[in-house]
Design a protein around this motif. Structure first.
Motif, short mmCIF file in Angstrom:
data_model
loop_
_atom_site.label_atom_id
_atom_site.label_comp_id
_atom_site.label_asym_id
_atom_site.label_seq_id
_atom_site.Cartn_x
_atom_site.Cartn_y
_atom_site.Cartn_z
N ASP A 67 7.84 1.55 -5.22
CA ASP A 67 6.57 1.36 -5.92
C ASP A 67 6.70 0.51 -7.18
O ASP A 67 5.69 0.13 -7.77
CB ASP A 67 5.99 2.73 -6.35
CG ASP A 67 5.40 3.47 -5.16
OD1 ASP A 67 5.27 2.85 -4.11
OD2 ASP A 67 5.06 4.66 -5.31
N PHE A 127 6.92 -2.15 -10.04
CA PHE A 127 6.46 -3.53 -10.18
C PHE A 127 7.08 -4.24 -11.39
O PHE A 127 7.69 -5.30 -11.24
CB PHE A 127 4.93 -3.57 -10.30
CG PHE A 127 4.41 -4.88 -10.81
CD1 PHE A 127 4.53 -6.03 -10.05
CD2 PHE A 127 3.84 -4.97 -12.07
CE1 PHE A 127 4.08 -7.25 -10.53
CE2 PHE A 127 3.38 -6.19 -12.55
CZ PHE A 127 3.50 -7.33 -11.78
N VAL A 128 6.97 -3.65 -12.59
CA VAL A 128 7.29 -4.39 -13.82
C VAL A 128 8.74 -4.84 -13.85
O VAL A 128 9.04 -6.03 -14.07
CB VAL A 128 6.96 -3.54 -15.06
CG1 VAL A 128 7.35 -4.27 -16.32
CG2 VAL A 128 5.49 -3.20 -15.09
N GLN A 147 9.54 -7.48 -11.37
CA GLN A 147 8.99 -8.79 -11.69
C GLN A 147 9.77 -9.46 -12.82
O GLN A 147 10.04 -10.65 -12.76
CB GLN A 147 7.52 -8.67 -12.08
CG GLN A 147 6.80 -10.00 -12.00
CD GLN A 147 5.82 -10.18 -13.14
OE1 GLN A 147 5.79 -9.42 -14.09
NE2 GLN A 147 5.02 -11.22 -13.03
N PRO A 154 5.01 -5.08 -4.35
CA PRO A 154 4.13 -5.06 -5.53
C PRO A 154 3.98 -6.42 -6.19
O PRO A 154 2.88 -6.77 -6.63
CB PRO A 154 4.83 -4.06 -6.46
CG PRO A 154 5.55 -3.15 -5.54
CD PRO A 154 6.04 -4.03 -4.43
N ILE A 207 1.53 -8.33 -4.15
CA ILE A 207 0.15 -7.87 -4.38
C ILE A 207 -0.36 -8.44 -5.69
O ILE A 207 -1.48 -8.96 -5.78
CB ILE A 207 0.09 -6.32 -4.42
CG1 ILE A 207 0.47 -5.73 -3.07
CG2 ILE A 207 -1.31 -5.85 -4.82
CD1 ILE A 207 0.50 -4.22 -3.07
N TYR A 208 0.49 -8.38 -6.72
CA TYR A 208 0.09 -8.87 -8.04
C TYR A 208 -0.33 -10.33 -7.99
O TYR A 208 -1.34 -10.72 -8.56
CB TYR A 208 1.26 -8.67 -9.01
CG TYR A 208 0.98 -9.12 -10.43
CD1 TYR A 208 0.09 -8.44 -11.23
CD2 TYR A 208 1.64 -10.23 -10.97
CE1 TYR A 208 -0.15 -8.83 -12.53
CE2 TYR A 208 1.41 -10.63 -12.27
CZ TYR A 208 0.52 -9.92 -13.04
OH TYR A 208 0.29 -10.32 -14.34
N ALA A 229 -3.55 -10.69 -5.09
CA ALA A 229 -4.72 -9.82 -4.96
C ALA A 229 -6.03 -10.53 -5.26
O ALA A 229 -7.01 -10.35 -4.55
CB ALA A 229 -4.57 -8.62 -5.88
N LEU A 232 -2.78 -8.48 3.13
CA LEU A 232 -2.25 -7.92 1.89
C LEU A 232 -2.48 -6.40 1.87
O LEU A 232 -1.60 -5.64 1.48
CB LEU A 232 -2.94 -8.59 0.70
CG LEU A 232 -2.26 -8.45 -0.65
CD1 LEU A 232 -0.92 -9.13 -0.64
CD2 LEU A 232 -3.13 -9.03 -1.75
N ASN A 233 -3.67 -6.00 2.31
CA ASN A 233 -3.94 -4.57 2.42
C ASN A 233 -3.00 -3.93 3.43
O ASN A 233 -2.55 -2.80 3.25
CB ASN A 233 -5.37 -4.33 2.89
CG ASN A 233 -6.37 -4.64 1.81
OD1 ASN A 233 -6.16 -5.52 0.99
ND2 ASN A 233 -7.47 -3.92 1.80
N ALA A 288 0.36 -3.48 1.84
CA ALA A 288 0.26 -2.43 0.82
C ALA A 288 0.18 -1.06 1.49
O ALA A 288 0.75 -0.08 0.99
CB ALA A 288 -0.96 -2.67 -0.05
N MET A 305 3.62 0.01 2.56
CA MET A 305 4.39 0.48 1.42
C MET A 305 3.97 1.88 0.99
O MET A 305 4.81 2.75 0.74
CB MET A 305 4.20 -0.49 0.24
CG MET A 305 4.72 0.05 -1.07
SD MET A 305 4.52 -1.11 -2.42
CE MET A 305 2.76 -1.12 -2.62
N MET A 306 2.64 2.10 0.97
CA MET A 306 2.15 3.41 0.53
C MET A 306 2.59 4.50 1.50
O MET A 306 3.01 5.58 1.08
CB MET A 306 0.64 3.38 0.43
CG MET A 306 0.07 4.63 -0.17
SD MET A 306 -1.70 4.58 -0.23
CE MET A 306 -2.13 4.88 1.44
#
Lengths: 308, 312
Positions: free
Chosen positions: A232, A234-235, A238, A249, A252-253, A256, A264-265, A268, A271-272
Motif C-alpha cells: 500500500d 506510496f510516499v 515515490q 500506488p 495511480i498517483y 488518476a 487503473l481501477n 487498484a 492491489m486492494m
C-alpha cells in the motif's frame, strides 16, 4: 414481576410498525440516532471504494457511468492482444509484488530480533531504545522519504530504484513487526525460557525450541501485515524511485486525474484485494491462536485495540 | 566452578539483547543517519555549475544562509507562507470534522455494538487496510466532471430539488472543501481506532455509579465518559495531524489546483521537481519536523506511559 420484565414485555408487545413509528417520532433517542449515524458513516467510507471496484468491471470507458459487465479492463493489464492494453500496468504490479515479497522476510527477521532484544534487555539505555523504536511510526512519511532520498543520493551514492525502495520499505515496516511481536512477548513472560535454561538448555536452544514456537503466531501475522503495508505504500516508494520502479500506488498517483481509464481501477482493485487478503490471514492466525488461549475476546477486537 | 556458572549467566544476560543488534544497526543507518543528512544538505552549499547540493557533514562547516532565507520566506507574506497557513487551516478543520463525525461512531460501537460489534469493527477497520491511493482514486472517479458527464456526486445532487448547475469540485472556493473531504476521508479510520480503544476500556460500573448518584445520561456523558475518553481523542488527533502536515498527494489527487497546495507540496516540489532546490527542500523538511516534533514527542511519551501501565 420486576419493572425490567414489564418493560421487556411492553417492548415485545409493540408491533414492528409501531416500533418503526416510534423510531421516527424520536430519531434523537440516543442509540437510534447513533446507530443511524454509524451505519451512514460506514456506507460513506465503504461505498466509494465499492463503486471504484464496480467500475473496474465496466464495459465502457467511463469511471462514473456503468454500462454493463466486462473484464476487458483486467485483460488490458496483461493481454497484449487486448484493445486497451497498457504496457505500464503489469510492470507496476510486478514491482509492487516484488517489493512486498522481499520486504516480508527481511523486515520480519530484523523486527522479531529487535523485539526480543529490546524486551529482554533491562539495562541502561533500554528505555531510550524502546522509545526511539516508535519514532518511525509517527514520523510523517514525507520526512522519512526525504531523509532517505537525501542520504542515498548524497552519501551512500545508491542509485534510486528497487534496492533503495526495498531499504525504505524495510525501515518503515520494522516498527510494526516490533509492536506485534512485543505484545506477544509480554503476554508470554520470561518464565518459559528461564525454565528451559534452568533445565539445561543453552540460550540458543531455549530461543529455538521454546521462545520462537511460542512467538510463531505473532511472527506469522507480522509477515502478512508487512506485506499489506508494503504493497500500500506510496510516499517512500515515490521518493526513492527514479526510473523503472513504478509501483501501483505511484501509477495511480500519476494517472488518476489524467490518463485514467477503468484499467487503473482494475489494478487498484487487485492491489486492494491482495492487501485485504493478507490482513485477513493475519487476523485469522491471531484468532486461531486466541481460540486456543481462550482470551474471551475476538481477534478483531484485539486488532482494534492494537494502537498506532 | 563459579566461573563456569558466571559464564552461563553472562551468556544468558547478553544472548537475547544481542538479537537486537542487526535491527538497531539498520535503524541507525537508515533512519537516524538520514535525519542527519537532511541537516547536512540544508546547512550545506551548492555546486555553482550544476546546482547540485554539497552537503556539509561536519557541523563546524554548517552555513545557515539557505535555512535563514527559507525561514524568512515562511515569515514574510507570500507563496510559502500562504501554503503553510493553508495547511494549518486544512489540518484544523479536518481534525475537527473527524472528531464530530468519528466520536459518535466510536462511542456507538464501544457502547452499543452488542452482537454486531465484530461486524461493525471489521467494517470500521477495513478502510484502514485499503491503500490510501485507492481510496483517493475512488473519490477522483466520483467527483470528476467531464463535458459529457458531470460525475456521480453531481448527478446525485441534481436529483435533489435544490440543485443548480453541476459543481466543478476542483476550482474556486469549493476546491478547499474537496481537499478537506479528501483528508477527512483518508485519515478518519486512524482517528476512530484509538478513540474506540479508549471508549471500550471505560469501566461500565463507573457509568452506573454516576447514574446511581443521580446524574442524567447527558451529565454522565459530560462528566464521566468524555473526560475518560480524552486520552483517546488526543491520541487520535495527534496520529492524524502528523501525516496530514506532510501530505502532498491528497491535494494533488483531489483537485490538482495550485490554490490548494500544502506545505508538503512545497517540499515535494523542491526535492523532486526543481533543479538545485535540494537545500531549500531540506531546510523546509527541517522546519516542518521542528514544528511537529513537539506533537510527536507528546504522543510517544503518552503511548509509552500507557504501555508501562498495561505491563503492571
Amino acid at each position: 414481576v420486576t419493572t425490567a420484565e414489564v418493560a421487556l414485555e411492553r417492548e415485545r408487545a409493540i408491533p414492528r410498525l409501531g416500533r418503526l413509528r416510534s423510531f421516527f417520532s424520536n430519531p434523537w433517542g440516543k442509540p437510534r440516532f447513533l446507530s443511524v449515524w454509524t451505519w451512514l458513516y460506514i456506507i460513506w467510507t465503504i461505498a466509494p471504494v465499492v463503486l471504484a471496484v464496480q467500475f473496474s468491471f465496466n464495459d465502457g470507458r467511463s469511471r462514473s457511468t456503468f454500462q454493463g459487465f466486462s473484464t476487458q479492463w483486467y485483460q488490458a493489464i496483461w493481454d497484449e492482444a487486448s484493445l486497451n492494453f497498457d504496457d505500464t500496468l503489469l510492470p507496476a504490479l510486478t514491482q509492487s509484488l516484488k517489493l512486498a515479497l522481499l520486504t516480508m522476510p527481511i523486515a520480519t527477521t530484523l523486527g522479531v530480533g529487535l523485539a526480543i532484544g529490546l524486551a529482554r534487555w533491562r539495562g541502561r539505555g533500554s528505555g531510550a531504545a524502546n522509545f526511539l523504536m516508535l519514532f518511525p511510526l509517527v514520523t510523517p512519511e514525507i520526512v522519512m522519504g526525504a531523509s532517505m532520498f537525501l542520504i542515498f543520493s548524497n552519501l551512500y551514492h545508491l542509485r534510486l530504484g528497487t534496492t533503495a525502495q526495498l531499504l525504505g520499505h524495510v525501515t518503515f515496516s520494522l516498527s510494526y513487526v516490533v509492536i506485534v511481536t512485543r505484545g506477544r512477548l509480554f503476554a508470554i513472560g520470561r518464565d518459559y525460557e528461564e525454565a528451559a535454561m534452568d533445565l539445561g538448555a543453552s540460550p540458543a536452544g531455549a530461543l529455538r525450541r521454546v521462545l520462537l514456537p511460542l512467538l510463531a503466531p505473532a511472527i506469522l501475522s507480522s509477515f502478512f501485515i508487512v506485506f499489506a503495508i508494503s504493497i500500500d505504500d506510496f510516499v517512500i516508494s515515490q521518493f526513492l524511485c527514479a526510473q523503472d520502479c513504478t509501483t501501483i500506488p505511484i501509477k495511480i498517483y500519476s494517472a488518476a486525474r489524467n490518463a485514467g481509464n477503468p484499467s487503473l481501477n482494475a489494478i487498484a482493485t487487485i492491489m486492494m484485494m491482495l492487501s485485504l487478503l493478507s490482513i485477513t490471514v493475519a487476523v485469522l492466525i491471531l484468532r486461531w491462536f486466541n481460540r486456543r488461549q481462550s482470551t474471551g475476546r475476538s481477534a478483531v477486537e484485539d486488532f482494534a485495540r492494537f494502537e498506532i | 566452578m563459579t566461573t563456569a556458572v558466571g559464564g552461563v549467566v553472562g551468556e544468558r544476560r547478553w544472548y537475547y539483547p544481542a538479537l537486537a543488534v542487526p535491527g538497531v544497526a539498520w535503524l541507525l543507518l537508515l533512519f537516524i543517519l538520514p535525519f542527519y543528512a537532511i541537516a547536512a544538505v540544508a546547512f550545506g552549499t551548492r555546486d555553482l555549475i550544476f546546482a547540485l547540493p554539497i552537503p556539509a557533514w561536519n557541523p563546524l562547516e554548517w552555513q545557515f544562509g539557505t535555512f535563514r532565507d527559507t525561514a524568512a520566506e515562511l515569515l514574510a507574506s507570500g507563496g510559502l507562507q500562504a501554503q503553510f497557513l493553508r495547511t494549518l487551516t486544512y489540518v484544523i478543520v479536518a481534525v475537527a470534522t473527524c472528531l464530530v463525525v468519528g466520536y459518535p461512531v466510536a462511542y456507538y460501537i464501544a457502547r452499543y455494538g452488542g452482537r454486531m460489534k465484530v461486524i461493525l469493527l471489521t467494517l470500521m477497520i477495513a478502510p484502514f487496510w485499503m491503500s490510501y491511493l485507492m481510496r483517493m482514486l475512488a473519490w477522483v472517479n466520483l467527483l470528476a466532471v467531464k463535458p459529457d458527464d458531470p460525475g456521480l456526486v453531481n448527478r446525485l445532487l441534481m436529483a435533489t430539488p435544490f440543485a443548480g448547475d453541476p459543481i466543478n469540485w476542483s476550482s474556486g472556493s469549493v476546491s478547499n472543501l474537496t481537499v478537506i473531504l479528501g483528508l477527512v476521508y483518508g485519515y478518519i479510520p486512524f482517528f476512530i481506532l484509538p478513540l474506540y480503544a479508549a471508549l471500550d476500556r471505560i469501566d461500565r460500573s463507573q457509568l452506573e455509579a454516576s447514574r446511581d448518584l443521580g446524574a442524567s445520561p447527558a451529565w454522565t456523558f459530560w462528566r464521566v465518559t468524555l473526560p475518560l475518553s480524552k486520552q483517546g481523542i488526543l491520541a487520535g488527533a495527534v496520529i492524524i495531524t502528523l501525516p496530514m502536515f506532510g501530505d502532498y498527494y491528497t491535494p494533488n489527487l483531489m483537485t490538482a489546483s495550485p490554490d490548494n497546495t500544502m506545505i508538503g507540496n512545497a517540499i515535494d516540489f523542491a526535492l523532486q521537481g526543481g533543479q538545485g532546490q535540494q537545500p531549500k527542500g531540506a531546510a523546509l523538511t527541517l522546519l516542518l519536523s521542528a514544528f511537529i516534533g513537539a506533537l510527536m514527542i507528546y504522543y510517544l511519551v503518552s503511548v509509552s506511559r500507557a504501555a508501562k501501565e498495561a505491563q503492571r
